[in-house]
Enzyme design. Structure first.
Site, PDB file in Angstrom:
ATOM      1  N   PHE A 154       0.838  -1.208   0.000  1.00  0.00           N
ATOM      2  CA  PHE A 154       0.000   0.000   0.000  1.00  0.00           C
ATOM      3  C   PHE A 154       0.865   1.247   0.000  1.00  0.00           C
ATOM      4  O   PHE A 154       1.774   1.382   0.832  1.00  0.00           O
ATOM      5  CB  PHE A 154      -0.908   0.019   1.240  1.00  0.00           C
ATOM      6  N   ASP A 197     -27.421 -21.178  -9.661  1.00  0.00           N
ATOM      7  CA  ASP A 197     -26.008 -20.933  -9.343  1.00  0.00           C
ATOM      8  C   ASP A 197     -25.161 -20.956 -10.620  1.00  0.00           C
ATOM      9  O   ASP A 197     -25.677 -20.806 -11.743  1.00  0.00           O
ATOM     10  CB  ASP A 197     -25.549 -21.962  -8.290  1.00  0.00           C
ATOM     11  N   ARG A 252      -8.287 -21.221  -9.496  1.00  0.00           N
ATOM     12  CA  ARG A 252      -9.452 -21.938 -10.033  1.00  0.00           C
ATOM     13  C   ARG A 252      -9.519 -21.770 -11.558  1.00  0.00           C
ATOM     14  O   ARG A 252     -10.599 -21.605 -12.132  1.00  0.00           O
ATOM     15  CB  ARG A 252     -10.745 -21.411  -9.404  1.00  0.00           C
ATOM     16  N   MET A 260     -16.797 -14.756  -5.689  1.00  0.00           N
ATOM     17  CA  MET A 260     -15.417 -14.340  -5.981  1.00  0.00           C
ATOM     18  C   MET A 260     -14.537 -15.510  -5.577  1.00  0.00           C
ATOM     19  O   MET A 260     -14.424 -15.821  -4.401  1.00  0.00           O
ATOM     20  CB  MET A 260     -15.091 -13.107  -5.126  1.00  0.00           C
ATOM     21  N   ASN A 261     -13.939 -16.170  -6.565  1.00  0.00           N
ATOM     22  CA  ASN A 261     -13.358 -17.476  -6.270  1.00  0.00           C
ATOM     23  C   ASN A 261     -11.843 -17.591  -6.370  1.00  0.00           C
ATOM     24  O   ASN A 261     -11.330 -18.676  -6.656  1.00  0.00           O
ATOM     25  CB  ASN A 261     -14.025 -18.531  -7.156  1.00  0.00           C
ATOM     26  N   GLY A 286     -17.446 -19.480  -0.515  1.00  0.00           N
ATOM     27  CA  GLY A 286     -17.933 -19.570   0.866  1.00  0.00           C
ATOM     28  C   GLY A 286     -17.658 -18.259   1.565  1.00  0.00           C
ATOM     29  O   GLY A 286     -17.984 -17.184   1.062  1.00  0.00           O
ATOM     30  N   ASP A 339     -17.160  -9.869   5.856  1.00  0.00           N
ATOM     31  CA  ASP A 339     -16.680  -8.736   6.644  1.00  0.00           C
ATOM     32  C   ASP A 339     -17.728  -7.639   6.646  1.00  0.00           C
ATOM     33  O   ASP A 339     -18.687  -7.658   5.862  1.00  0.00           O
ATOM     34  CB  ASP A 339     -15.348  -8.219   6.075  1.00  0.00           C
ATOM     35  N   GLU A 364     -39.149 -37.151   4.457  1.00  0.00           N
ATOM     36  CA  GLU A 364     -38.185 -36.039   4.474  1.00  0.00           C
ATOM     37  C   GLU A 364     -38.850 -34.744   3.991  1.00  0.00           C
ATOM     38  O   GLU A 364     -38.602 -33.665   4.535  1.00  0.00           O
ATOM     39  CB  GLU A 364     -36.971 -36.370   3.593  1.00  0.00           C
TER      40      GLU A 364
HETATM   41  C1  DGJ Z   1     -18.217 -20.991  -4.746  1.00  0.00           C
HETATM   42  C2  DGJ Z   1     -19.446 -20.800  -3.918  1.00  0.00           C
HETATM   43  O1  DGJ Z   1     -19.117 -20.656  -2.578  1.00  0.00           O
HETATM   44  C3  DGJ Z   1     -20.398 -21.945  -4.160  1.00  0.00           C
HETATM   45  O2  DGJ Z   1     -21.508 -21.829  -3.332  1.00  0.00           O
HETATM   46  C4  DGJ Z   1     -20.779 -21.951  -5.594  1.00  0.00           C
HETATM   47  O3  DGJ Z   1     -21.512 -20.809  -5.901  1.00  0.00           O
HETATM   48  C5  DGJ Z   1     -19.544 -22.047  -6.467  1.00  0.00           C
HETATM   49  N1  DGJ Z   1     -18.575 -21.043  -6.143  1.00  0.00           N
HETATM   50  C6  DGJ Z   1     -19.900 -21.929  -7.912  1.00  0.00           C
HETATM   51  O4  DGJ Z   1     -18.802 -21.895  -8.723  1.00  0.00           O
END
Ligand code: DGJ
Length: 729
Positions: A280, A366, A443, A479-480, A529, A534, A614
């Site tokens: 930063f 999704d 990913r 955001m993965n 997840g 935050d 169920e």
């Molecule tokens: C990560 C998310 O946490 C999941 O719930 C799902 O949406 C996947 N990505 C989809 O790529």
């Protein structure tokens, strides 16, 4: 209440249960004199002892007085390079190359209502709910003005802080560190509590004593991270859930952060929290200003529980925004774990129809509906519907979902791009990438340079086309991956230290635009997840997917840790199929329901595969959640046991504000031979009220339930659970 004592140059912030005090001393240094339980204060600088400490320098104005040193004085916003060797809050690099900061008091402003921070998330409050104090400081030699902002929410014991730095000089100045919060204590005998983990196991509580030197947690991943949360605590050594002094500090920020605590030579300690100083550096040209993210503090002298409840109330009332600040959120069904990328319109509609029959209200489609997205190596960036998978497009799908009685929600990951996408083929220069290096993939994807407005505009154009084509009730913003190769083609070399923060501002900007243009849409935050769980995100996304681990037993720990700062209504929690996709564990459906309904409730499974029995159970769970929504989402939350400990049950409780209702949930671990019976002692009830439980005739007084307890049933199967609904007679 904010009190300024002109004569003694004191600023005292009083809340219902706490006092926070600062004093301008004879050298115009702003001292921090107290923060803690409510006291009839007076001038608390009398608790500071000045002495001649070797190797602790004295400011030039002190002449030959060796008893005054910045190195030992408790300060409101610590400086650097001019005599304080402890953690700095601010570092300036001047045109001559020197690095230092020396701040002196200039004046103050008081305002009714809570200050706002343009472009940044912040608690909000009307003139009746909050007050603002701005303290003006300056570094005269550097030509830099610093404004310290304090927001006071009296009833909630909440004190917020932010800092604005303005270059008043003619030459550019570089801001290399700008913390949001500095908190000095004249003691070191405390524990430091942090919330740590990894993907699939976020926010696990860790507690340890302060020791000499610096301890810190933080993130340089571009997001607040799965690994460490921007919420930390300091507490007395013997503080527990219900007794003892503790301080919680939360940063409303979704990017790189650091929370560091230093225990220094003469038994004093200092907590500094803000944007991570690594990577930063912000250039301020003449007249330019930089504003830090906001930090928020709660102090409790009644243990962690009371601190959490004050944070929860504050977040619910003053951070989460409409449309769901007041109305009930829909119960959702998400198709991810049911289908992953492999679905058709018919398959989705089947799931939606089953869900509608069970009382669910929102169908969420999704990942996998767009571009060439048939696995996670392609398609990101191409935000148009894949008509091969969904013939007739979204119009057809959504009208069928609506016909089934459900509203529709959709998954997006706007910050990312796959190399196998039209977007990347057309604009390979739009990703974060350091010239001469091939960027790391995460990913299988790269990160778009969201610090650039034209890139955000382009993505938003695509998203708008989708959001405007059909009625959308919900967006899951995912955001993965973590950020790497952070360099922006739009900034000159000396401004590259701004990219991480500009990226976060870009994310906030796009989220705010969506909120403005589609105010009816509920946005759920997600980062593989809970990698960006935050206070910053909560301002835009009032619920966040808590973890990709949906196993009920693992979730007990994840949701427990999360609850120290964040209220249950913000934690996206779903019932999923067994054996669980992440760890193979088999848990009863009832338990999965009880755990998930203590959050922003939903399901994530192929409901068509459920037995009739169920389905009946699921129907009851959905009804139960709707019936007790106010209690779960607006009531007070009590942790009754610690899932990291030895207790046979993990239990928690939601209590209505008027204490006339409560919902208690308890989940057993795996069976143990000859386990003792558990008398679960409840909390937060009215001792004199009589409660009946689950509609039965027998009544218990609140005092009995809180002191003698309630006898839980014997554990007959692994992970058995029980839910008790208490209603006052
Ligand atoms: C990560 C998310 O946490 C999941 O719930 C799902 O949406 C996947 N990505 C989809 O790529």
């Amino acid at each position: 209440m904010i009190i300024h004592d002109e004569q003694n140059r004191l600023f005292t912030l009083r809340t219902r249960n706490t006092v926070y005090q600062m004093k301008v001393d004879c050298y115009k240094v702003l001292l921090h004199t107290y923060y803690g339980s409510y006291i009839e204060s007076g001038d608390l600088s009398r608790l500071i002892r000045c002495a001649d400490y070797s190797f602790s320098p004295n400011p030039n104005e002190a002449g030959m007085d060796r008893t005054y040193s910045l190195d030992v004085m408790p300060q409101e916003y610590s400086t650097c390079g001019v005599g304080d060797f402890r953690l700095p809050s601010i570092e300036l690099e001047l045109p001559n190359g020197s690095r230092s900061a020396d701040l002196r008091y200039l004046g103050y402003d008081l305002q009714k209502g809570k200050y706002t921070l343009p472009g940044l998330p912040a608690f909000y409050g009307t003139e009746e709910e909050a007050e603002t104090l701005v303290i003006h400081m300056e570094d005269a030699a550097a030509g830099v003005a610093v404004e310290l902002y304090f927001g006071v929410f009296e009833e909630l014991d909440l004190i917020t802080r932010a800092v604005k730095v303005v270059n008043k000089g003619n030459e550019p100045v570089r801001l290399c560190r700008c913390a949001s919060l500095c908190l000095d204590f004249l003691r070191c005998d405390m524990d430091f509590i942090t919330f740590n983990g990894h993907h699939l196991m976020e926010r696990c509580l860790e507690r340890g004593p302060l020791r000499s030197g610096i301890q810190s947690v933080g993130s340089i991943r571009g997001a607040s991270s799965h690994q460490h949360n921007p919420f930390v605590m300091l507490c007395d050594r013997n503080t527990d859930e219900d007794t003892g002094l503790c301080y919680g500090a939360m940063l409303l920020y979704s990017g790189n952060f650091e929370a560091a605590v230093e225990c220094s030579q003469y038994e004093s300690s200092r907590l500094v929290m803000g944007i991570h100083p690594s990577h930063f550096c912000w250039t301020l040209a003449h007249g330019e200003a930089f504003t830090s993210p906001e930090a928020a503090l709660v102090c409790s002298s009644e243990g962690f529980g009371q601190m959490s409840r004050q944070f929860h109330r504050s977040i619910i009332k003053h951070l989460l925004r409409e449309p769901y600040a007041h109305k009930r959120k829909p119960v959702l069904i998400n198709n991810w774990e049911a289908t992953y990328f492999d679905f058709t319109t018919d398959k989705l509609v089947d799931i939606a129809k089953e869900a509608a029959k069970m009382g669910m209200e929102l169908f969420v489609m999704d990942d996998g509906w767009f571009g060439s997205r048939n696995d996670d190596n392609s398609g990101l960036g191409d935000w148009w519907v894949n008509e091969e998978k969904l013939p007739g497009g979204l119009e057809k799908l959504v009208s069928r979902i609506n016909d089934a009685g459900m509203v529709f929600g959709i998954w997006v990951e706007p910050e990312m791009v796959n190399e196998n996408s039209n977007l990347y083929r057309e604009h390979p220069d739009w990703v974060l990438r350091i010239p001469g290096r091939n960027p790391a993939r995460g990913r299988g994807q790269l990160v778009l340079d969201f610090s650039r407005k034209e890139i955000r505009d382009y993505i938003y154009g695509q998203l708008q086309a989708v959001f405007s084509s059909v009625p959308i009730a919900y967006i899951k913003w995912d955001m993965n991956r973590s950020l790497t190769d952070v360099w922006s083609a739009a900034l000159p070399a000396q401004r590259q230290g701004e990219v991480y923060h500009r990226y976060v501002l870009g994310v906030y900007d796009l989220l705010e635009r969506i909120r403005r243009d589609y105010p009816q849409i509920l946005i759920e935050g997600c980062c593989g997840g809970g990698g960006r769980f935050d206070g910053g995100m909560l301002y835009y996304t009032p619920q966040i997917w808590c973890s990709d681990d949906s196993d009920a037993i693992d979730r007990l720990r994840i949701q427990y840790g999360t609850s120290f700062c964040y209220p249950p209504c913000t934690m996206g929690a779903h019932v999923s199929a067994v054996p669980n996709e992440q760890n193979g564990r088999i848990t009863p459906l009832k338990t999965r329901g009880i755990v998930a309904m203590s959050g922003a409730f939903g399901y994530e499974m192929d409901l068509g595969k459920c037995t009739e029995e169920e389905k009946d159970e699921i129907r009851r769970q959905v009804e139960c959640y709707k019936e007790h929504y106010e209690l779960i989402c607006r009531g007070d939350y009590y942790r009754l046991s610690n899932p990291f400990g030895e207790d046979l049950f993990t239990a928690w409780e939601h209590v209505a504000e008027d204490k006339r209702e409560a919902l208690v949930s308890a989940v057993a671990g795996s069976r143990r031979p000859a386990s003792p019976f558990v008398r679960l002692r409840l909390k937060g009830l009215s001792p004199s009220l009589e409660y009946c439980i689950n509609g039965e005739e027998e009544v218990y007084s609140g005092s009995t339930l809180m002191h003698a307890g309630y006898l839980l049933p014997a554990i007959k199967e692994d992970y058995q659970s029980i839910q008790l609904y208490l209603k006052a007679k």
